[in-house]
Design an enzyme around this catalytic site. Sequence first.
Site, mmCIF file in Angstrom:
data_model
loop_
_atom_site.group_PDB
_atom_site.id
_atom_site.type_symbol
_atom_site.label_atom_id
_atom_site.label_comp_id
_atom_site.label_asym_id
_atom_site.label_seq_id
_atom_site.Cartn_x
_atom_site.Cartn_y
_atom_site.Cartn_z
ATOM 1 N N SER A 1 32.875 29.421 38.969
ATOM 2 C CA SER A 1 32.009 30.587 38.893
ATOM 3 C C SER A 1 30.567 30.197 39.166
ATOM 4 C CB SER A 1 32.106 31.215 37.504
ATOM 5 O OG SER A 1 33.387 31.752 37.312
ATOM 6 N N HIS B 1 38.500 29.869 41.852
ATOM 7 C CA HIS B 1 38.768 28.665 41.072
ATOM 8 C C HIS B 1 38.639 27.390 41.876
ATOM 9 C CE1 HIS B 1 40.608 30.390 37.166
ATOM 10 N NE2 HIS B 1 39.721 31.205 37.675
ATOM 11 N N GLU C 1 34.558 62.256 45.163
ATOM 12 C CA GLU C 1 34.360 61.694 43.844
ATOM 13 C C GLU C 1 33.053 60.907 43.825
ATOM 14 O OE1 GLU C 1 36.346 63.275 41.785
ATOM 15 O OE2 GLU C 1 37.533 61.612 41.010
ATOM 16 N N LYS D 1 34.594 35.871 24.866
ATOM 17 C CA LYS D 1 33.434 36.638 25.339
ATOM 18 C C LYS D 1 33.905 37.788 26.241
ATOM 19 C CE LYS D 1 28.852 35.837 27.241
ATOM 20 N NZ LYS D 1 27.881 34.812 27.598
ATOM 21 N N ASP D 2 34.789 37.481 27.186
ATOM 22 C CA ASP D 2 35.341 38.535 28.056
ATOM 23 C C ASP D 2 36.106 39.563 27.233
ATOM 24 O OD1 ASP D 2 34.282 37.360 30.252
ATOM 25 O OD2 ASP D 2 36.175 36.782 31.190
#
Lengths: 422, 189
Positions: free
Chosen positions: A220, A216, A288, A244-245
């Site tokens: 972004s 922040h 894994e 949107k997220d």
Amino acid sequence: MAQVQATKFKNPVVNWIDSRLPIFTMLDHEYNHYPMPRNVNYLWAFGAIAGIMLMIMIATGLFLAMQYSSHTSLAFDSVERIMRDVNYGWLIRYVHANGASMFFIAVYIHMFRALYYGSYKAPREILWILGVIIFLVMMGTAFMGYVLPWGQMSFWGATVITNLFSAFPIVGDPIVTLLWGGFSVDNPTLNRFFALHFLLPFVLLGLVILHTAALHVCGSNNPLGIDAKGPQDTVPFNPYVTVKDGFAVVIFLIVYAAFVFFMPNYMGHPDNYIPANPLVTPAHIVPEWYFLPFYAMLRAIPDKLGGVLAMFGSIALLAFLPWLDRSKVRSCKFRPVYRQFFWILAIDALILGYAGSQPAEGSWLLIARVGTFYYFFHFLVLLPVLGKLERTRPLPNSISESVLKGGGGIAAGAHAKPMEKA
Amino acid sequence: MAQTTHPPGTGGHAASGGEGGSRRDFLYLATAAAGVVGAASAAWPFIDSLNPAADTLALASIDVDLAPVAVGQAITVTWRGKPVFVRHRTAEEIESAKTVNLGDLRDPVADDARVKKPEWLIVIGICTHLGCVPLGQKVTDPRGDYGGWFCPCHGSHYDTAGRIRKGPAPANLVLPTYAFTGDTKIRLG
């Protein structure tokens, strides 16, 4: 700025608290008005998705820990009790076990997105390094979590991974004994792994908060890789990015739920439903899936110490990425040559992953060696050289000029035309 | 419209008339309602996982053979993690329990209502005051002023029917759910 003064809340209680502890101002600033480049695509949702996954893992893990016994004689049975007897225990455990895989899927996409769009470059170097640290801590947490059910894969995974440290000369063996708290992986090992597996997610949470704080500061990145120059280039975080997220999270959760409900053991290994036996190693042990590329590198090097160094080095290398990549241009969109190599690296990672799942012999060993070589070649040779030699495409003047066709630009004002999708 | 994304005071309500506003309100409410239902259904498995598990419930009833308990003896059995007192009462103990004037009792219940067979008194051995286990199962234990049990924590006295007679406890010792499955066999729970 006068912004802080201007933020007044309707609710008098909120106002009262906020004037004494400005958490609401902070939240409002960071998650309401926070300007996001208006052209971010759905790949930018994976940070939020990874955050949601961390919360899901902490919640399910907490409730599993309330039913689990971290003693070698009880651990396996206590997990089976969770599966059979505890109300919804099967659901909570499957959500947790598949959650680890989904968490890694989200984080890998998040990382490759950063690689593609150059999100690690100045001024986001610390943001990126925090991300690499988060990745490392995640790997440690996932590994120790996999040991807890105390099945055959748990036990032998723990044995192999802790033995990695024995590769180091002189200090190696004492370190391994220290990790084990004994002469082999046994009850003290299981106990400390449980304690650490409980602790590390909260360390992760702290790191994620730092990661977000660093994000922040400069905001972004975006698909064009150029800085937002003003309000015409951005949209407020809420509602544009929250919605949107949120949509991306829902789609992701549907895929996640499909695994949990229809093929909960697809990403696991059947041998882990055999109780740990210190006297018999399973014929073919694999970690894994999310560790496979690194496991392939470990086995590709025909030297114990060399293999361990290659494996750790492949991750440590990422922390130096902001300085290895000399190009000033961030996004692959304007780097035609690097873009080709990016996709080769992505395919290389997949091939390494597949090679890691196969027995380390014959052609798979050769493929793993070529893949390992290419991985290091990409970061240590290609990136620095490309930064000097590559002829990049011209960057657009601004996000809004590039995104809003017909040069809607400055006068229209970003906020008046919300529905333009990049 | 984009205006609603701004904090109050940004103005620009011209476009959003009553119709647009109510439609948006409906969407907000519908979203919030769906969110609440979703959150509640996601929370339920977590909450329910804290309830007794199947293996715990499977141990919720036990069979006890009382044949070896001689007259005047008492045994303590564990049921649902709690002590259950089983006392094979003597004739005098039964007599003293029956002849009590109910008016003198703090929690008045007749002896008949506290036993299924007069010689077997079966109570949960937890003091109704604050949850200690009273003394009195062994012949050598202090049994209080009324020959039943005595709670050492805060001095409650119980009689030979497990009724509170003196001290801070508010109620008689609780009766467990049980049934005689034979002459000297019981099933608790």
